[in-house]
Scaffold this active site. Structure first.
Site: not given
Ligand code: COA
Length: 321
Positions: A115, A248, A278
């Site tokens: 990215c 980004h 993204n």
């Molecule tokens: N729909 C519903 N629930 C979902 C889900 C989805 N698409 N994806 C994950 N969950 C659930 C998980 O299973 C978890 O459930 P649990 O608590 O029962 O285990 C819960 O949601 C929380 O997951 P978590 O990963 O802690 O959520 P979060 O608040 O960290 O949000 C992201 C998840 C991925 C949106 C966030 O971590 C994020 O944006 N991270 C950076 C990603 C990124 O930008 N990557 C590219 C960088 S270049």
């Protein structure tokens, strides 16, 4: 002696026609529009057609940037493509785009920083313009990330989309505009937190995106803020002194977190994450193109670009349009 500057002469973007909304996605994977919007700010993403490849997206964006600059392909000396989803393992997507643009001179190559690829490519292009002999370099970020997603993994498949963005840089010895400073960093200790679990050498497969989302999130906010401060400090300013911040487009919460840390006003931040999701290396040039074409970013404005991605890699570029 006058300073050589890499001036932005034209920008272009391209998004495939097909739009996949959160509601549509929720019919095939265990998620909801509400969850995706709340956690990421994403409402929809564009998905390339089956017969549309990264090189096709990149070629459309490149043509738009060349036209915006009022130049032709004959003026371009070099093409640099940032991509993680090349058409083929080789040849480079850059040479395929070179052929599609009808360019039978100069050179073309790919770079890979996931990215952060477009920021890395801009830094390389800027250095090559300053070192010579290049006069016009086409820098492209193009991705078909939909091809490396595990569509059963709700923690990743909801976050990405396809697209391409391009910037045509020109060499100037008289302009006050152009790229002012660059900053890039990587730290391979974190390569397992955001990766693709396949590749030609290890598995002989393409693989799928795997991510420890919450850890990526924490690093992204911290490292992006540092990159922007470093880039601004090179000319003795603070990030909040810029007119526009083109980040980004990974997650609206990351954009908001960085903006809070650096005391940026919401109206300084260009956000396309709701519509584009993204698009990896395409995300920064696509957002930049959107804000130039809709008239927000104007000639003379001071703009900070930044990105963060797998590796981890991260970086920023400061430029005057
Ligand atoms: N729909 C519903 N629930 C979902 C889900 C989805 N698409 N994806 C994950 N969950 C659930 C998980 O299973 C978890 O459930 P649990 O608590 O029962 O285990 C819960 O949601 C929380 O997951 P978590 O990963 O802690 O959520 P979060 O608040 O960290 O949000 C992201 C998840 C991925 C949106 C966030 O971590 C994020 O944006 N991270 C950076 C990603 C990124 O930008 N990557 C590219 C960088 S270049």
């Amino acid at each position: 002696m006058s300073e050589i500057r890499s001036v932005v002469l034209g920008v272009g973007g391209y998004l495939p026609d097909k739009i996949l909304t959160n509601h549509e996605l929720a019919k095939t994977v265990d998620t909801s529009d509400e969850w995706i919007r709340e956690r990421s700010g994403i409402c929809q993403r564009h998905i390339a057609a089956a017969d549309e490849f990264t090189s096709d997206l990149g070629t459309h964006a490149a043509k738009a940037a060349i036209e915006h600059a009022g130049l032709t392909i004959e003026n371009v000396d070099l093409i640099i493509v940032a991509t993680t989803t090349p058409d083929l393992t080789f040849p480079s997507t850059a040479t395929i785009i070179q052929e599609k643009l009808g360019m039978q001179h100069g050179a073309a190559f790919d770079i890979q920083a996931v990215c952060s690829g477009f920021i890395y490519a801009l830094h390389i292009a800027d250095a090559m313009i300053k070192a010579g002999p290049y006069k016009h370099i086409l820098v492209i970020g193009a991705e078909t990330f939909s091809r490396i997603l595990d569509w059963d993994d709700r923690s990743t498949c909801v976050l990405f989309g396809d697209g391409a963005g391009a910037m045509l840089l020109g060499r100037s010895e008289t302009s006050e505009r152009g790229i002012i400073s660059n900053f890039i960093r990587s730290d391979g200790r974190y390569c397992d937190l955001l990766m693709v679990d396949g590749g030609p050498s290890r598995t002989q497969t393409v693989g799928h995106v795997r991510m420890v989302g919450n850890q990526v999130f924490r690093h992204a906010v911290k490292d992006i803020a540092i990159a922007m401060k470093e880039c601004a400090a090179q000319i003795g300013i603070k990030p909040s002194d810029v007119d526009w911040f083109v980040p980004h487009q990974a997650n609206q919460r990351i954009l908001d977190g960085v903006a809070r840390q650096l005391k940026l006003r919401p109206d300084q931040v260009i956000s396309t994450v709701a519509q584009h999701a993204n698009t990896s290396a395409a995300s920064v040039p696509l957002a930049f193109d959107t804000a130039v074409k809709d008239g927000r970013i104007k000639p003379g404005d001071l703009v900070m670009l930044e990105a963060f991605g797998g590796g981890f890699t991260w970086g920023a570029s400061l430029l005057r349009l």
